[in-house]
Design an enzyme around this catalytic site. Structure first.
Site, mmCIF file in Angstrom:
data_model
loop_
_atom_site.group_PDB
_atom_site.id
_atom_site.type_symbol
_atom_site.label_atom_id
_atom_site.label_comp_id
_atom_site.label_asym_id
_atom_site.label_seq_id
_atom_site.Cartn_x
_atom_site.Cartn_y
_atom_site.Cartn_z
ATOM 1 N N GLY A 89 1.074 -1.522 5.515
ATOM 2 C CA GLY A 89 1.785 -2.609 6.166
ATOM 3 C C GLY A 89 0.901 -3.715 6.650
ATOM 4 O O GLY A 89 -0.228 -3.903 6.194
ATOM 5 N N GLU A 90 1.442 -4.427 7.620
ATOM 6 C CA GLU A 90 0.753 -5.558 8.212
ATOM 7 C C GLU A 90 1.123 -5.632 9.688
ATOM 8 O O GLU A 90 2.301 -5.613 10.037
ATOM 9 C CB GLU A 90 1.168 -6.853 7.502
ATOM 10 C CG GLU A 90 0.433 -8.063 7.958
ATOM 11 C CD GLU A 90 0.824 -9.319 7.182
ATOM 12 O OE1 GLU A 90 0.375 -10.401 7.592
ATOM 13 O OE2 GLU A 90 1.583 -9.225 6.191
ATOM 14 N N CYS B 60 0.868 -1.171 0.000
ATOM 15 C CA CYS B 60 0.000 0.000 0.000
ATOM 16 C C CYS B 60 0.908 1.225 0.000
ATOM 17 O O CYS B 60 2.128 1.094 0.029
ATOM 18 C CB CYS B 60 -0.901 0.024 1.231
ATOM 19 S SG CYS B 60 -2.062 -1.334 1.348
ATOM 20 N N ARG C 133 -4.539 1.746 -1.424
ATOM 21 C CA ARG C 133 -4.683 0.471 -0.731
ATOM 22 C C ARG C 133 -4.720 -0.709 -1.688
ATOM 23 O O ARG C 133 -5.413 -0.677 -2.701
ATOM 24 C CB ARG C 133 -5.974 0.490 0.092
ATOM 25 C CG ARG C 133 -6.197 -0.766 0.895
ATOM 26 C CD ARG C 133 -7.361 -0.586 1.864
ATOM 27 N NE ARG C 133 -7.588 -1.818 2.583
ATOM 28 C CZ ARG C 133 -8.754 -2.438 2.638
ATOM 29 N NH1 ARG C 133 -9.808 -1.932 2.038
ATOM 30 N NH2 ARG C 133 -8.871 -3.564 3.297
#
Length: 194
Positions: A74-75, A2, A48
């Site tokens: 991110g994650e 993203c 996104r």
């Protein structure tokens, strides 16, 4: 992948057209969706790539009353445990996305919220009550986050080319950084090529 970008500067700040130009420069980072937040002096944008909670985790993300606004890349690996903790603490989460936990953690911990995050991330969070911007990235810098002073404030983005779209920022090649790149095959932080 993203991407995020935006600025906080003296009012009126970045206009919608300029913010969308910044987002267009990083379209490849998030082809599924674009989201913006604008208020005098504040511009936040996100591109996104939808992976978790495809419909519910649209950005910008907010806390319950909208006083915290977040764009995120991110994650967060431990987001399920954080969601449970936040719900037990009285927070209402609108999505099953991993980024929303950051907005609620910020309410409880302020800038120390980053200490609770396990993962790879970069984010920009606008605290509307305190008129304060918090930008952060993961400890190893897996998710990039570039920034520069501008207009009495700060412009930021996931890639330098997003910053280059800001109308007040002039990018000039840094010859010392170029020399380091030619010698080392990378530019050591905190320098960039510009």
């Amino acid at each position: 992948m993203c991407g995020i970008c935006g600025s906080v500067e003296e009012a009126p700040g970045l206009g919608e057209g300029d913010l969308r130009a910044m987002l267009a420069s990083i379209h490849h980072r998030g082809p599924d969706e674009e989201g913006i937040h604008l208020e005098p002096g504040v511009a936040l944008g996100a591109r996104r790539l939808s992976i978790i909670d495809l419909a519910g985790a649209r950005q910008p993300l907010t806390n319950e009353d909208g006083s915290v606004v977040l764009v995120f890349n991110g994650e967060i690996y431990n987001f399920r445990a954080l969601q449970e903790r936040l719900r037990r603490g009285g927070h209402t989460l609108r999505s099953n996305g991993d980024g929303e936990v950051i907005a609620h953690l910020y309410e409880d911990l302020r800038e120390r919220c980053v200490e609770e995050l396990q993962g790879m991330f970069a984010f920009a969070l606008w605290d509307r009550r305190e008129q304060r911007l918090l930008i952060a990235r993961d400890r190893l810098g897996v998710k990039p986050l570039y920034y520069a002073p501008v207009g009495g404030g700060l412009v930021f983005g996931s890639e330098i080319k997003a910053l280059q779209e800001h109308p007040s920022l002039e990018a000039r090649l840094d010859l010392a950084a170029l020399g380091r790149f030619l010698a080392l095959k990378y530019v050591p932080a905190p320098q960039t090529m510009f």
